[in-house]
Design a protein around this motif. Structure first.
Motif, mmCIF file in Angstrom:
data_model
loop_
_atom_site.group_PDB
_atom_site.id
_atom_site.type_symbol
_atom_site.label_atom_id
_atom_site.label_comp_id
_atom_site.label_asym_id
_atom_site.label_seq_id
_atom_site.Cartn_x
_atom_site.Cartn_y
_atom_site.Cartn_z
ATOM 1 N N LEU A 28 0.766 -1.216 0.050
ATOM 2 C CA LEU A 28 -0.145 0.058 0.050
ATOM 3 C C LEU A 28 0.815 1.272 -0.114
ATOM 4 C CD1 LEU A 28 -2.706 -1.324 2.509
ATOM 5 C CD2 LEU A 28 -3.055 -1.314 0.430
ATOM 6 N N PRO A 29 0.312 2.405 -0.499
ATOM 7 C CA PRO A 29 1.052 3.391 -0.456
ATOM 8 C C PRO A 29 1.544 4.117 0.968
ATOM 9 C CG PRO A 29 -0.945 3.873 -1.845
ATOM 10 C CD PRO A 29 -0.997 2.621 -1.108
ATOM 11 N N GLY A 30 2.757 4.698 0.827
ATOM 12 C CA GLY A 30 3.013 5.271 2.438
ATOM 13 C C GLY A 30 2.191 6.177 2.896
ATOM 14 N N PRO A 31 2.389 6.736 3.995
ATOM 15 C CA PRO A 31 1.365 7.850 4.461
ATOM 16 C C PRO A 31 1.529 9.128 3.890
ATOM 17 C CG PRO A 31 3.236 7.461 6.065
ATOM 18 C CD PRO A 31 3.286 6.372 4.899
ATOM 19 N N ASP A 32 0.434 9.954 3.732
ATOM 20 C CA ASP A 32 0.494 11.418 3.526
ATOM 21 C C ASP A 32 1.157 11.969 4.588
ATOM 22 O OD1 ASP A 32 -0.539 11.162 0.893
ATOM 23 O OD2 ASP A 32 -2.608 11.089 1.800
ATOM 24 N N VAL A 33 2.304 13.073 4.367
ATOM 25 C CA VAL A 33 2.749 13.584 5.425
ATOM 26 C C VAL A 33 2.773 15.277 5.059
ATOM 27 C CG1 VAL A 33 5.058 13.973 6.702
ATOM 28 C CG2 VAL A 33 4.582 11.803 5.582
ATOM 29 N N THR A 34 2.340 15.900 6.122
ATOM 30 C CA THR A 34 2.356 17.328 6.067
ATOM 31 C C THR A 34 3.036 18.074 7.189
ATOM 32 O OG1 THR A 34 -0.087 17.306 5.448
ATOM 33 C CG2 THR A 34 0.796 19.185 6.179
ATOM 34 N N LEU A 47 0.702 12.786 9.921
ATOM 35 C CA LEU A 47 0.722 11.537 9.294
ATOM 36 C C LEU A 47 -0.673 10.879 8.999
ATOM 37 C CD1 LEU A 47 3.314 9.926 11.534
ATOM 38 C CD2 LEU A 47 3.717 11.292 9.474
ATOM 39 N N GLU A 48 -1.179 10.693 7.797
ATOM 40 C CA GLU A 48 -2.253 10.442 7.288
ATOM 41 C C GLU A 48 -2.218 9.164 6.615
ATOM 42 O OE1 GLU A 48 -5.737 12.250 4.951
ATOM 43 O OE2 GLU A 48 -5.637 13.204 6.937
ATOM 44 N N LEU A 49 -2.983 7.880 6.639
ATOM 45 C CA LEU A 49 -3.249 6.672 5.774
ATOM 46 C C LEU A 49 -4.477 6.745 5.559
ATOM 47 C CD1 LEU A 49 -0.831 4.128 7.486
ATOM 48 C CD2 LEU A 49 -0.699 5.140 4.971
ATOM 49 N N THR A 50 -4.968 6.483 4.255
ATOM 50 C CA THR A 50 -6.581 6.598 3.893
ATOM 51 C C THR A 50 -6.939 5.023 3.137
ATOM 52 O OG1 THR A 50 -6.229 7.767 1.703
ATOM 53 C CG2 THR A 50 -6.870 8.902 3.877
ATOM 54 N N SER A 79 3.383 8.492 19.500
ATOM 55 C CA SER A 79 1.973 8.524 19.368
ATOM 56 C C SER A 79 1.292 7.754 18.487
ATOM 57 C CB SER A 79 1.617 10.112 19.157
ATOM 58 O OG SER A 79 1.868 10.509 17.577
ATOM 59 N N ALA A 80 1.936 6.846 17.874
ATOM 60 C CA ALA A 80 1.132 5.741 16.849
ATOM 61 C C ALA A 80 1.858 4.509 16.906
ATOM 62 C CB ALA A 80 1.374 6.201 15.504
ATOM 63 N N ILE A 81 1.829 3.720 18.208
ATOM 64 C CA ILE A 81 2.221 2.478 18.504
ATOM 65 C C ILE A 81 0.952 1.873 18.859
ATOM 66 C CG2 ILE A 81 3.576 1.074 20.084
ATOM 67 C CD1 ILE A 81 5.374 3.104 20.442
ATOM 68 N N ARG A 82 0.648 0.804 17.938
ATOM 69 C CA ARG A 82 -0.659 -0.069 18.132
ATOM 70 C C ARG A 82 -1.917 0.796 18.290
ATOM 71 N NH1 ARG A 82 -0.123 -5.783 18.472
ATOM 72 N NH2 ARG A 82 1.824 -6.261 17.382
ATOM 73 N N GLU A 83 -1.909 2.044 17.386
ATOM 74 C CA GLU A 83 -2.899 2.715 17.455
ATOM 75 C C GLU A 83 -4.175 2.460 16.686
ATOM 76 O OE1 GLU A 83 -4.138 6.935 18.853
ATOM 77 O OE2 GLU A 83 -2.560 5.430 19.417
ATOM 78 N N TYR A 84 -5.284 2.784 17.071
ATOM 79 C CA TYR A 84 -6.446 2.350 16.672
ATOM 80 C C TYR A 84 -6.592 2.898 15.148
ATOM 81 C CZ TYR A 84 -11.565 2.599 15.515
ATOM 82 O OH TYR A 84 -12.995 2.563 14.908
ATOM 83 N N ALA A 85 -6.896 2.010 14.241
ATOM 84 C CA ALA A 85 -6.788 2.361 12.631
ATOM 85 C C ALA A 85 -7.908 1.449 11.899
ATOM 86 C CB ALA A 85 -5.322 2.195 12.098
ATOM 87 N N VAL A 86 -9.141 1.889 12.009
ATOM 88 C CA VAL A 86 -9.987 1.089 11.330
ATOM 89 C C VAL A 86 -10.568 2.033 10.066
ATOM 90 C CG1 VAL A 86 -12.471 0.117 11.281
ATOM 91 C CG2 VAL A 86 -11.019 -0.225 13.032
ATOM 92 N N GLY A 87 -10.266 1.506 8.837
ATOM 93 C CA GLY A 87 -10.646 2.378 7.666
ATOM 94 C C GLY A 87 -9.548 3.413 7.306
ATOM 95 N N ALA A 88 -8.971 4.060 8.207
ATOM 96 C CA ALA A 88 -8.135 5.054 8.023
ATOM 97 C C ALA A 88 -7.096 5.518 9.232
ATOM 98 C CB ALA A 88 -8.680 6.512 7.437
ATOM 99 N N PHE A 89 -6.294 6.297 9.260
ATOM 100 C CA PHE A 89 -5.514 6.740 10.331
ATOM 101 C C PHE A 89 -4.844 7.974 10.161
ATOM 102 C CE2 PHE A 89 -1.262 7.514 12.059
ATOM 103 C CZ PHE A 89 -1.379 7.384 13.344
ATOM 104 N N SER A 90 -5.150 9.093 11.207
ATOM 105 C CA SER A 90 -4.479 10.320 11.175
ATOM 106 C C SER A 90 -3.594 10.316 12.620
ATOM 107 C CB SER A 90 -5.626 11.237 10.937
ATOM 108 O OG SER A 90 -5.059 12.714 11.170
ATOM 109 N N GLY A 91 -2.652 10.942 12.652
ATOM 110 C CA GLY A 91 -1.650 11.066 13.900
ATOM 111 C C GLY A 91 -0.595 12.127 13.415
ATOM 112 N N SER A 92 0.360 12.081 14.381
ATOM 113 C CA SER A 92 1.528 13.216 14.142
ATOM 114 C C SER A 92 2.498 12.561 15.088
ATOM 115 C CB SER A 92 1.319 14.763 14.943
ATOM 116 O OG SER A 92 0.656 14.238 16.206
ATOM 117 N N ASP A 93 3.559 13.352 14.511
ATOM 118 C CA ASP A 93 5.134 13.105 14.887
ATOM 119 C C ASP A 93 5.643 14.246 15.455
ATOM 120 O OD1 ASP A 93 7.507 11.827 15.807
ATOM 121 O OD2 ASP A 93 8.205 11.869 13.652
#
Length: 301
Positions: A28-34, A47-50, A79-93
């Motif tokens: 799958l594609p890597g995360p979108d990074v802003t 960090l976002e994965l759709t 902030s993204a270790i075994r983080e909830y991700a059903v359908g998509a994910f949005s987080g930050s570093d």
């Protein structure tokens, strides 16, 4: 998992076929990074994965970058270790290194904790306008970053001694050597340029007991993420002829292993949502999905 083959009369695949075989797996594609911050607020990567594997329940995000010694450093995003991700994910570093390429990728897991594979990586570089600009923060508080200017000699004369004992065995001299330590007594002296920044450093050192993260850019030849103990930073304040309120901090530090634990103070705390939406119904009316709410916090990032 998407399996694609060369196609035949019984193929029902909707993906574009490329002549692979029945076992070809396309990542799958890597995360979108802003990238955010860098001027008055600390550098942060959103960090976002759709697109996730079917059955994904959680994920862990990783970052990779070249260390000051040329070796690749692989780390999890706090902030993204075994983080909830059903359908998509949005987080930050909020610990993205500055001035060097950083690659982000994620490993996905199902409800049972079984790995579903990883995504491709996305590589970004948070620019460093000046090699002397650095950020000091509490790794567990995404809002704590303070912009400082490293003094020229900071980061020089690295000391990583090896503990050991020397023995004389007859006419031979031998050493029983241990493991090389992390940096010891490393000069990481810096300047703050405003009263607000000086007071922020005082509070930061008090709140953390001196257990901090220093992020500096090349050509400073120290770890890009320098987790360290600043046990006794000494401040001297003076005003320039132009009226600037400068503080020089003499700051020897001892490097420590990366500080562990989840983020205690996120960049956008829950209180922001609570203040903006008095009821759950108000929040549901404002956002169509959980992902939408994380993407667009009240007042922005």
């Amino acid at each position: 998992m998407t399996i694609v083959d060369g196609g035949n009369a019984f193929s029902t695949f909707t993906d574009v076929l490329d002549g692979g075989n029945a076992f070809t797996v396309y990542p799958l594609p890597g995360p979108d990074v802003t990238l955010l911050g860098g001027e008055t607020t600390a550098p942060t990567a959103l960090l976002e994965l759709t697109e996730l594997r079917p059955g994904t329940a959680s994920l862990t995000m990783y970052r990779s970058f070249a260390g000051y010694d040329g070796r690749t450093v692989d780390m999890t995003v706090r902030s993204a270790i075994r983080e909830y991700a059903v359908g998509a994910f949005s987080g930050s570093d909020a610990e993205i290194p500055i001035g060097v390429p950083v690659s982000y990728w994620a490993e996905m897991f199902d409800d049972a904790g079984t790995s579903l594979g990883r995504t491709e990586s996305t590589t970004v570089t948070f620019p460093s306008v000046d090699g002397n600009v650095a950020w000091i923060s509490d790794p567990l508080d995404e809002t704590s970053g303070v912009r400082v200017l490293m003094i020229d000699q900071a980061g020089n004369a690295l000391s990583r001694p090896v503990a050991g004992s020397r023995y004389q065995v007859g006419f031979r001299t031998v050493v029983l050597a241990g493991t090389r330590t992390l940096l010891v007594g490393q000069d990481m002296s810096f300047l703050t340029e405003t009263v607000a920044d000086r007071l922020a450093i005082y509070r930061l050192m008090e709140d953390t007991g001196g257990l901090i993260l220093i992020r500096s850019a090349p050509p400073k030849d120290v770890p890009r993420l320098l987790y360290c103990w600043a046990s006794d930073p000494k401040a001297t304040t003076y005003q320039t002829d132009s009226g600037m309120d400068l503080t020089r901090w003499v700051n020897p530090v001892d490097e420590i292993s990366p500080i562990e634990g989840d983020v205690a103070v996120p960049r956008v705390p829950w209180q922001v949502y609570i203040d903006a939406f008095p009821t759950w119904g108000d929040a549901m009316a404002a956002y169509s999905t959980w992902l939408d709410a994380k993407r667009n916090p009240p007042g922005g990032f």
